[in-house]
Design a protein around this motif. Structure first.
Motif: not given
Length: 113
Positions: A39-53, A27-37
Motif C-alpha cells: 500500500p502507499q501508506q502504512i500505519d505503525l505504532p509510535a515508540d515501538t520497534a517494528v520489522t517491515l517486510t 508483519i507490515p508488508t510493502i510490495t514493489l511492482t515495477d514502479g507501483v508501491v
C-alpha cells in the motif's frame, strides 16, 4: 497418573502462550511492482520497534528508499527483504521506490501514530 504428570502439559501450554501470541501478529508488508508501491501508506505504532517486510514482485530490480529513515535497500525481482525499524516518534516518514521515483505510484508514507 500422578498429579505432576497431569499438571505438566497445562504448564507447557501456558508457558508457550506468549510465543503463540507473537506468531499471530502480522508483519507490515510493502510490495514493489515495477514502479507501483502497495500500500502507499502504512500505519505503525509510535515508540515501538517494528520489522517491515518489503517484497519485489516486479520484473526488474527495485530500491526501497527513505531519506528521513536513512534506509536504502535494493531488492531483486522475486525477492523479499526485512527492514528493522527502530522505535520511531509520531510523524510521517516518506519512502519511494527509487528506480521509478518519477511516478506518483512509486511513492508512499509510513505514518507513525
Amino acid at each position: 497418573m500422578t498429579r505432576i504428570s497431569r499438571i505438566l502439559p497445562a504448564l507447557f501450554v501456558l508457558a508457550c502462550a506468549p510465543a503463540l501470541a507473537v506468531a499471530d501478529e502480522t508483519i507490515p508488508t510493502i510490495t514493489l511492482t515495477d514502479g507501483v508501491v502497495s500500500p502507499q501508506q502504512i500505519d505503525l505504532p509510535a515508540d515501538t520497534a517494528v520489522t517491515l517486510t518489503v517484497s519485489n514482485t516486479g520484473k526488474t530490480a527495485a530500491e526501497f528508499e527513505s531519506k528521513r529513515l536513512r534506509i536504502e535497500k535494493i531488492i531483486a525481482p522475486g525477492q523479499t527483504e526485512t527492514i528493522e525499524l527502530r522505535a520511531l516518534p509520531a510523524g510521517s516518514y516518506p519512502f519511494v521506490e527509487e528506480f521509478h521515483e518519477d511516478q506518483d505510484t512509486a511513492k508512499g508514507t509510513i505514518v507513525v501514530k
